[in-house]
Design a protein around this motif. Sequence first.
Motif, PDB file in Angstrom:
ATOM      1  N   ALA A  20      41.133  25.105  59.516  1.00  0.00           N
ATOM      2  CA  ALA A  20      40.007  25.421  58.634  1.00  0.00           C
ATOM      3  C   ALA A  20      40.490  25.604  57.199  1.00  0.00           C
ATOM      4  CB  ALA A  20      39.303  26.676  59.125  1.00  0.00           C
ATOM      5  N   ASP A  21      41.542  26.399  57.012  1.00  0.00           N
ATOM      6  CA  ASP A  21      42.070  26.597  55.667  1.00  0.00           C
ATOM      7  C   ASP A  21      43.509  27.074  55.785  1.00  0.00           C
ATOM      8  OD1 ASP A  21      42.764  27.349  53.109  1.00  0.00           O
ATOM      9  OD2 ASP A  21      40.712  27.888  52.604  1.00  0.00           O
ATOM     10  N   PHE A  22      44.409  26.133  55.538  1.00  0.00           N
ATOM     11  CA  PHE A  22      45.809  26.422  55.822  1.00  0.00           C
ATOM     12  C   PHE A  22      46.347  27.569  54.979  1.00  0.00           C
ATOM     13  CE2 PHE A  22      50.220  25.923  56.538  1.00  0.00           C
ATOM     14  CZ  PHE A  22      50.328  25.301  57.765  1.00  0.00           C
ATOM     15  N   ARG A  23      45.987  27.571  53.703  1.00  0.00           N
ATOM     16  CA  ARG A  23      46.580  28.571  52.810  1.00  0.00           C
ATOM     17  C   ARG A  23      46.110  29.975  53.156  1.00  0.00           C
ATOM     18  NH1 ARG A  23      45.164  26.839  47.121  1.00  0.00           N
ATOM     19  NH2 ARG A  23      46.376  28.642  46.533  1.00  0.00           N
ATOM     20  N   VAL A  24      44.813  30.091  53.405  1.00  0.00           N
ATOM     21  CA  VAL A  24      44.289  31.412  53.748  1.00  0.00           C
ATOM     22  C   VAL A  24      44.877  31.869  55.076  1.00  0.00           C
ATOM     23  CG1 VAL A  24      42.225  32.692  54.352  1.00  0.00           C
ATOM     24  CG2 VAL A  24      42.192  31.103  52.431  1.00  0.00           C
ATOM     25  N   ALA A  25      44.976  30.935  56.028  1.00  0.00           N
ATOM     26  CA  ALA A  25      45.548  31.288  57.319  1.00  0.00           C
ATOM     27  C   ALA A  25      46.974  31.819  57.144  1.00  0.00           C
ATOM     28  CB  ALA A  25      45.544  30.066  58.237  1.00  0.00           C
ATOM     29  N   ARG A  26      47.713  31.183  56.247  1.00  0.00           N
ATOM     30  CA  ARG A  26      49.091  31.619  56.004  1.00  0.00           C
ATOM     31  C   ARG A  26      49.126  33.007  55.390  1.00  0.00           C
ATOM     32  NH1 ARG A  26      53.024  27.477  52.995  1.00  0.00           N
ATOM     33  NH2 ARG A  26      54.823  28.670  53.658  1.00  0.00           N
ATOM     34  N   ILE A  27      48.219  33.210  54.427  1.00  0.00           N
ATOM     35  CA  ILE A  27      48.173  34.514  53.776  1.00  0.00           C
ATOM     36  C   ILE A  27      47.864  35.599  54.798  1.00  0.00           C
ATOM     37  CG2 ILE A  27      46.860  35.891  52.112  1.00  0.00           C
ATOM     38  CD1 ILE A  27      46.513  33.236  50.536  1.00  0.00           C
ATOM     39  N   LEU A  28      47.039  35.252  55.793  1.00  0.00           N
ATOM     40  CA  LEU A  28      46.667  36.229  56.809  1.00  0.00           C
ATOM     41  C   LEU A  28      47.758  36.414  57.859  1.00  0.00           C
ATOM     42  CD1 LEU A  28      42.908  35.407  57.253  1.00  0.00           C
ATOM     43  CD2 LEU A  28      43.943  37.321  56.066  1.00  0.00           C
ATOM     44  N   GLY A  29      48.898  35.774  57.669  1.00  0.00           N
ATOM     45  CA  GLY A  29      50.033  36.068  58.525  1.00  0.00           C
ATOM     46  C   GLY A  29      50.256  35.122  59.680  1.00  0.00           C
ATOM     47  N   ILE A  30      49.633  33.952  59.629  1.00  0.00           N
ATOM     48  CA  ILE A  30      49.893  32.978  60.687  1.00  0.00           C
ATOM     49  C   ILE A  30      51.169  32.229  60.357  1.00  0.00           C
ATOM     50  CG2 ILE A  30      49.085  30.766  61.578  1.00  0.00           C
ATOM     51  CD1 ILE A  30      46.293  31.982  61.590  1.00  0.00           C
ATOM     52  N   ARG A  31      52.039  32.128  61.350  1.00  0.00           N
ATOM     53  CA  ARG A  31      53.321  31.455  61.078  1.00  0.00           C
ATOM     54  C   ARG A  31      53.103  29.947  61.082  1.00  0.00           C
ATOM     55  NH1 ARG A  31      57.196  33.791  65.300  1.00  0.00           N
ATOM     56  NH2 ARG A  31      55.254  33.814  66.450  1.00  0.00           N
ATOM     57  N   SER A  32      53.187  29.380  59.903  1.00  0.00           N
ATOM     58  CA  SER A  32      52.795  27.989  59.756  1.00  0.00           C
ATOM     59  C   SER A  32      53.695  27.054  60.548  1.00  0.00           C
ATOM     60  CB  SER A  32      52.792  27.606  58.283  1.00  0.00           C
ATOM     61  OG  SER A  32      54.047  27.896  57.727  1.00  0.00           O
TER      62      SER A  32
ATOM     63  N   VAL B  31      55.283  27.467  63.341  1.00  0.00           N
ATOM     64  CA  VAL B  31      54.965  27.451  64.767  1.00  0.00           C
ATOM     65  C   VAL B  31      53.673  26.675  65.012  1.00  0.00           C
ATOM     66  CG1 VAL B  31      54.474  28.879  66.774  1.00  0.00           C
ATOM     67  CG2 VAL B  31      56.133  29.652  65.079  1.00  0.00           C
ATOM     68  N   VAL B  32      52.669  26.954  64.179  1.00  0.00           N
ATOM     69  CA  VAL B  32      51.385  26.277  64.358  1.00  0.00           C
ATOM     70  C   VAL B  32      51.550  24.767  64.234  1.00  0.00           C
ATOM     71  CG1 VAL B  32      49.149  25.898  63.263  1.00  0.00           C
ATOM     72  CG2 VAL B  32      49.941  28.205  63.682  1.00  0.00           C
ATOM     73  N   ILE B  33      52.319  24.347  63.218  1.00  0.00           N
ATOM     74  CA  ILE B  33      52.529  22.911  63.030  1.00  0.00           C
ATOM     75  C   ILE B  33      53.253  22.314  64.223  1.00  0.00           C
ATOM     76  CG2 ILE B  33      53.793  21.220  61.646  1.00  0.00           C
ATOM     77  CD1 ILE B  33      53.129  22.929  59.213  1.00  0.00           C
ATOM     78  N   ALA B  34      54.297  23.008  64.700  1.00  0.00           N
ATOM     79  CA  ALA B  34      55.059  22.491  65.836  1.00  0.00           C
ATOM     80  C   ALA B  34      54.178  22.376  67.074  1.00  0.00           C
ATOM     81  CB  ALA B  34      56.254  23.391  66.106  1.00  0.00           C
ATOM     82  N   VAL B  35      53.345  23.391  67.313  1.00  0.00           N
ATOM     83  CA  VAL B  35      52.469  23.345  68.489  1.00  0.00           C
ATOM     84  C   VAL B  35      51.489  22.178  68.385  1.00  0.00           C
ATOM     85  CG1 VAL B  35      50.568  24.544  69.630  1.00  0.00           C
ATOM     86  CG2 VAL B  35      52.656  25.778  69.071  1.00  0.00           C
ATOM     87  N   THR B  36      50.925  22.004  67.190  1.00  0.00           N
ATOM     88  CA  THR B  36      49.975  20.906  67.011  1.00  0.00           C
ATOM     89  C   THR B  36      50.640  19.558  67.256  1.00  0.00           C
ATOM     90  OG1 THR B  36      49.014  22.254  65.274  1.00  0.00           O
ATOM     91  CG2 THR B  36      48.245  19.999  65.446  1.00  0.00           C
ATOM     92  N   LEU B  37      51.832  19.391  66.671  1.00  0.00           N
ATOM     93  CA  LEU B  37      52.537  18.118  66.849  1.00  0.00           C
ATOM     94  C   LEU B  37      52.893  17.913  68.322  1.00  0.00           C
ATOM     95  CD1 LEU B  37      54.819  18.227  63.716  1.00  0.00           C
ATOM     96  CD2 LEU B  37      52.965  16.627  64.145  1.00  0.00           C
ATOM     97  N   GLY B  38      53.284  18.996  68.986  1.00  0.00           N
ATOM     98  CA  GLY B  38      53.612  18.901  70.406  1.00  0.00           C
ATOM     99  C   GLY B  38      52.402  18.453  71.216  1.00  0.00           C
ATOM    100  N   MET B  39      51.242  19.033  70.903  1.00  0.00           N
ATOM    101  CA  MET B  39      50.026  18.640  71.614  1.00  0.00           C
ATOM    102  C   MET B  39      49.705  17.174  71.390  1.00  0.00           C
ATOM    103  SD  MET B  39      47.632  22.040  71.459  1.00  0.00           S
ATOM    104  CE  MET B  39      46.479  21.396  70.438  1.00  0.00           C
ATOM    105  N   SER B  40      49.863  16.733  70.151  1.00  0.00           N
ATOM    106  CA  SER B  40      49.574  15.316  69.885  1.00  0.00           C
ATOM    107  C   SER B  40      50.569  14.434  70.644  1.00  0.00           C
ATOM    108  CB  SER B  40      49.612  15.032  68.384  1.00  0.00           C
ATOM    109  OG  SER B  40      50.928  14.825  67.956  1.00  0.00           O
ATOM    110  N   GLY B  41      51.808  14.925  70.815  1.00  0.00           N
ATOM    111  CA  GLY B  41      52.792  14.172  71.595  1.00  0.00           C
ATOM    112  C   GLY B  41      52.370  14.036  73.044  1.00  0.00           C
ATOM    113  N   VAL B  42      51.902  15.142  73.638  1.00  0.00           N
ATOM    114  CA  VAL B  42      51.462  15.100  75.035  1.00  0.00           C
ATOM    115  C   VAL B  42      50.296  14.123  75.196  1.00  0.00           C
ATOM    116  CG1 VAL B  42      50.427  16.450  76.888  1.00  0.00           C
ATOM    117  CG2 VAL B  42      52.248  17.435  75.509  1.00  0.00           C
TER     118      VAL B  42
END
Lengths: 379, 294
Positions: free
Chosen positions: B171-183, B185-196
Amino acid sequence: MTSSHSSRTNRFGWSVPSSVLSLWTLAVPLVTVWLFTSLGSNLSSSAAIDLGYALANLIVVVAMWTFIGNSGVLSFGHLAFVAAGAWTMSLLTISPLVKSSIMPDLAPFLADASVEPFVALIIAGVVGGLTALISGFALMRLHGLEAGIATFALLMLVVQVLTYWSAIGPKSGQSMTGVPRSFDLQSTMFVALIVIVIAWGYGQSRSARMLRASRENAQAAPASGISTTRHRIIAFAVSGALAGVGGAIWAQTNRVVQASQFGLDFTFTTIAMLIIGGMLSLWGAVVGTLLIAALNHVLGVVENGVQIGGVIVSLPSGSRLVVVAVLMVLIIILRPSGITGGREARWPFRPRDPFPAAAGRNRVQPPSEKTPAAAGAAV
Amino acid sequence: MIPFIQSLIDATSAGAVYALAALGIGLVFGVLRLANFANGEIITGAAYALLLLWPVSWPLALVASIVVAIALSLLMDLAVFRWMRSQSPAALLIASFGVSILLQRFYEGIFGARVRSGSVAPALTQSVNVGGLRLNLLALVAIVLAGILLLGVHLFLSRSRMGLQVQAAAADFRVARILGIRSGVVIAVTLGMSGVLAAAVAFILTAQSGAVDPTFGVQATVFGLIGAVIGGLNRVGGAVVGGFAVGFALSLFTSWLPSGFDDFRVAFVYLLVIVVLLIVPNGIFAGRTAKERT
């Protein structure tokens, strides 16, 4: 180059009229292409062959710049107009006797058609331009990635039609052979030079300036009364016509034309040339094409094996495209605006700028550089 | 009636494959703004793993294909895309185009330019008879597999903590990051899902054709990408529906166009795509959110 200064005073104190400054941006590419051609044609016979393709690619890339560079909208579909031009050239110059044997289902008026190569070249440009104009009315309302995908869909549509419609070509998927070699290197070069002059002339026009304004700021330009869609359609049509000419030149250089040739590899090569040189300037299109063409030739020679101190060194075939791909990816990462930085050829006797802060004003920066360097910056 | 139902099932299974491809592309685009053209080469990599290892041991082939796909997806990001996070989606698309060409040559160098054939899951090529309806087992498997994966991704995104973080990042990467989401990990999980998802597409396609060449995954990716765009790239659900629609239309055109026109089935699909984009420039399910005009 769109200098906002009416004139500049150089270090000797006399002023340079702006017309000279803008003509300079035309003269440098022209002279470069001329030098490149005369150098390459005397090098070796294989260089002369590669040079023919390089000039055809140059026309296509300059045509792509006319639209992509001025509008800032990505197009993956320009090969559609190249294909249309190549098809026109082949149908109009292959001798009717050959045509009747390889294309038995050809529409009657095409089966008998035969014109002078130069006339065929102009008709190819008209066909490319009309294809672009008609599709432009539909496609030019789109923006960003959607425009990229829609133009790609257009290319695929045209390729499919050319592959299967036997009333305008050979039977499904076969090739048109026997396209006569109509232009020698000299005349091919002149065609390329004329295309550069037309592209430059279009770039100086009021319409192109308005289009560049919309490229720089998609909100402010319409607010100042610029119809973005209208000027994009104009640019698309001009660019399509030049691409058609490029296709015609390519057809008579390659001498065999097949719909599947206008696919992803060709699209990639031409886009890479534009990106590597710098897609925002005509000079970038020329530099990128000539650089990749020279590199291609050298790699081609090495692919065939070169003797270095008693050892024959050779690259596996297909390594040319790998080098182009690696180079393009590196350029996008390290220097997103290309080798020329998206600038036109610069007048070398510039005065020392008294206002260094204003120096950046004429420099075109891709919009992306303004966004903060956050991962996946929100659209 | 029966041929109609049969062609409907074929179309559904074709749609399912492209829906999976579109979902993989849509997920990555949501988080990274990367319309990954090189997704096709992830599919190709997984397909080579399946084809070459299936005679050795089929569980190994399945695991290897998933591992290869995830590894390729992460490697691509590590080598190229992470260095250009701040660039425009158009620049990213062009770069992924370059990566795609690069990997194709790479496969050509390792496995040769020619088609490699073999059989993957030969048991699935049979047909079953249900009330006079000859059903291709593979088509059913494709539909079921796609159904499971789509449901799985949906549950993951909506129920799990990690999935919600991925959605927030989309939805909004920058705000999500500011709110403490570890970018990272999120990117790796997304890429992993696309791989599967790419591995699943590779499985269905190799079982269908039994032949792999260096450009194997390009077609599925082109249609998946187009499907994702016409569905609406900023909605994951939209991408799935778009991909499904493209596959469905392609398959229906194949079976129902009158002879003389059937050569043009792909052309009709592309024409449809252009028409859809003209009517809804931001995609069918893009919603009413005003998109920045670029």
